[in-house]
Motif scaffolding. Structure first.
Motif, mmCIF file in Angstrom:
data_model
loop_
_atom_site.group_PDB
_atom_site.id
_atom_site.type_symbol
_atom_site.label_atom_id
_atom_site.label_comp_id
_atom_site.label_asym_id
_atom_site.label_seq_id
_atom_site.Cartn_x
_atom_site.Cartn_y
_atom_site.Cartn_z
ATOM 1 N N UNK A 1 0.817 -1.223 0.000
ATOM 2 C CA UNK A 1 0.000 0.000 0.000
ATOM 3 C C UNK A 1 0.849 1.270 0.000
ATOM 4 N N UNK A 2 2.020 1.217 0.640
ATOM 5 C CA UNK A 2 2.882 2.406 0.674
ATOM 6 C C UNK A 2 3.317 2.792 -0.732
ATOM 7 N N UNK A 3 3.630 1.798 -1.554
ATOM 8 C CA UNK A 3 4.047 2.073 -2.931
ATOM 9 C C UNK A 3 2.898 2.646 -3.763
ATOM 10 N N UNK A 4 1.685 2.202 -3.486
ATOM 11 C CA UNK A 4 0.526 2.730 -4.211
ATOM 12 C C UNK A 4 0.327 4.208 -3.875
ATOM 13 N N UNK A 5 0.420 4.533 -2.588
ATOM 14 C CA UNK A 5 0.278 5.942 -2.206
ATOM 15 C C UNK A 5 1.460 6.759 -2.733
ATOM 16 N N UNK A 6 2.634 6.131 -2.799
ATOM 17 C CA UNK A 6 3.785 6.798 -3.398
ATOM 18 C C UNK A 6 3.536 7.137 -4.854
ATOM 19 N N UNK B 1 10.816 12.020 -6.013
ATOM 20 C CA UNK B 1 10.701 12.607 -4.685
ATOM 21 C C UNK B 1 9.288 12.433 -4.142
ATOM 22 N N UNK B 2 8.286 12.717 -4.965
ATOM 23 C CA UNK B 2 6.898 12.552 -4.528
ATOM 24 C C UNK B 2 6.579 11.112 -4.180
ATOM 25 N N UNK B 3 7.120 10.171 -4.961
ATOM 26 C CA UNK B 3 6.907 8.741 -4.692
ATOM 27 C C UNK B 3 7.483 8.358 -3.326
ATOM 28 N N UNK B 4 8.730 8.774 -3.076
ATOM 29 C CA UNK B 4 9.372 8.442 -1.796
ATOM 30 C C UNK B 4 8.646 9.113 -0.629
ATOM 31 N N UNK B 5 8.216 10.361 -0.825
ATOM 32 C CA UNK B 5 7.494 11.064 0.235
ATOM 33 C C UNK B 5 6.148 10.396 0.495
ATOM 34 N N UNK B 6 5.463 9.972 -0.567
ATOM 35 C CA UNK B 6 4.183 9.293 -0.397
ATOM 36 C C UNK B 6 4.319 7.996 0.381
ATOM 37 N N UNK B 7 5.357 7.214 0.078
ATOM 38 C CA UNK B 7 5.609 5.986 0.836
ATOM 39 C C UNK B 7 5.820 6.301 2.309
ATOM 40 N N UNK B 8 6.631 7.319 2.578
ATOM 41 C CA UNK B 8 6.909 7.683 3.964
ATOM 42 C C UNK B 8 5.628 8.113 4.687
ATOM 43 N N UNK B 9 4.828 8.954 4.039
ATOM 44 C CA UNK B 9 3.594 9.444 4.661
ATOM 45 C C UNK B 9 2.653 8.282 4.985
ATOM 46 N N UNK B 10 2.535 7.331 4.058
ATOM 47 C CA UNK B 10 1.654 6.192 4.300
ATOM 48 C C UNK B 10 2.132 5.392 5.518
ATOM 49 N N UNK B 11 3.419 5.121 5.581
ATOM 50 C CA UNK B 11 3.971 4.331 6.692
ATOM 51 C C UNK B 11 3.856 5.101 8.003
#
Length: 269
Positions: free
Chosen positions: A158-163, A184-194
């Protein structure tokens, strides 16, 4: 999953704090421009960060004005606006719409349906302007819903999907920077989800709600958080930041952790 990407105002200088607030007010102004007061209520600081990063990477200057605030009409504010605050305002509305629609489909929340209907016409206009971002957002939210329904307990899925969702929103240009902004947005999205899953872990266990970390302890999650943030910082370092570096790094290195750190003790088990 939004609400984490904020500055730690205590660590900003007075000048930085005023500038950060002025971009917020500029984005708020863009939200309300020709749309009505109620659209301003959808504003989140996460999208302010989007506008600041895009402006910094492209070296896009802001126009400035001083005026009265519609929310606090007795006060005058500084407003900083450019094409990226306008873009962030559009994305703010679209993201809110698709999230409300997703909540209606998943939970049959009539409040969410009512809010989605209110934003529908404006989101259709935005989708015509930014079809890729809106299509990816809708698809990713559907993927996240399916992951939740299937109780997928592999956090990176799910983190990758939000990324992917957030990467699409950041990659709004057609120049060579597009791939760097996406990464950058992908990595930030993964972090935010986690980070969001970590913060919700205790309440999700209590409510028997979906959480990909349901078999983990907070101590197990923290190394994942730091590893994911390291990836985010690496992608940030690849961006040619031309302005507001101190504000961006305050948010990435301090502000984004504030909510998690304050609630961490309560989530331990």
């Amino acid at each position: 999953m939004f609400g984490f990407v904020v500055a730690n105002s205590e660590k900003l200088t007075d000048e930085q704090r005023i500038r950060y607030r002025a971009v917020y007010c500029g984005l708020c102004d863009d939200l309300g421009h020709d749309r009505g007061f109620s659209y301003r209520l959808a504003l989140t600081y996460d999208l302010v960060f989007l506008a600041i990063v895009l402006s910094a990477a492209e070296g896009e200057e802001y126009s400035e004005r001083i005026g009265k605030c519609p929310v606090y009409p007795t006060k005058k504010r500084k407003y900083l606006r450019n094409k990226y605050t306008a873009y962030a305002a559009d994305m703010n509305i679209a993201l809110a719409y698709y999230k409300f629609l997703d909540d209606w489909h998943d939970d049959r929340s009539y409040k969410a349906l009512m809010m989605a209907k209110k934003l529908q016409k404006e989101t259709q206009r935005i989708a015509e302007k930014y079809p890729r971002q809106c299509s990816v957002t809708e698809k990713c939210l559907k993927e996240l819903s399916d992951i939740e329904k299937n109780n997928v307990l592999i956090p990176d899925v799910p983190a990758a999907v939000f990324g992917k969702l957030l990467g699409s929103v950041f990659a709004c240009t057609d120049d060579p920077l597009k791939s760097y902004l996406y990464d950058f947005g992908f990595a930030l999205g993964k972090f935010i989800y986690i980070l969001d899953a970590a913060e919700d872990l205790k309440s999700d266990i209590r409510k028997k709600s979906y959480n990909p970390f349901i078999r983990y302890s907070i101590n197990d999650i923290e190394p994942i958080l730091h590893m994911t943030m390291a990836e985010c910082v690496e992608k940030y370092r690849a961006l040619p930041v031309k302005q507001d570096r101190e504000i961006i790094e305050n948010i990435l290195f301090s502000g984004i952790w504030t909510s998690y750190e304050s609630g961490k003790k309560g989530n331990r088990r």
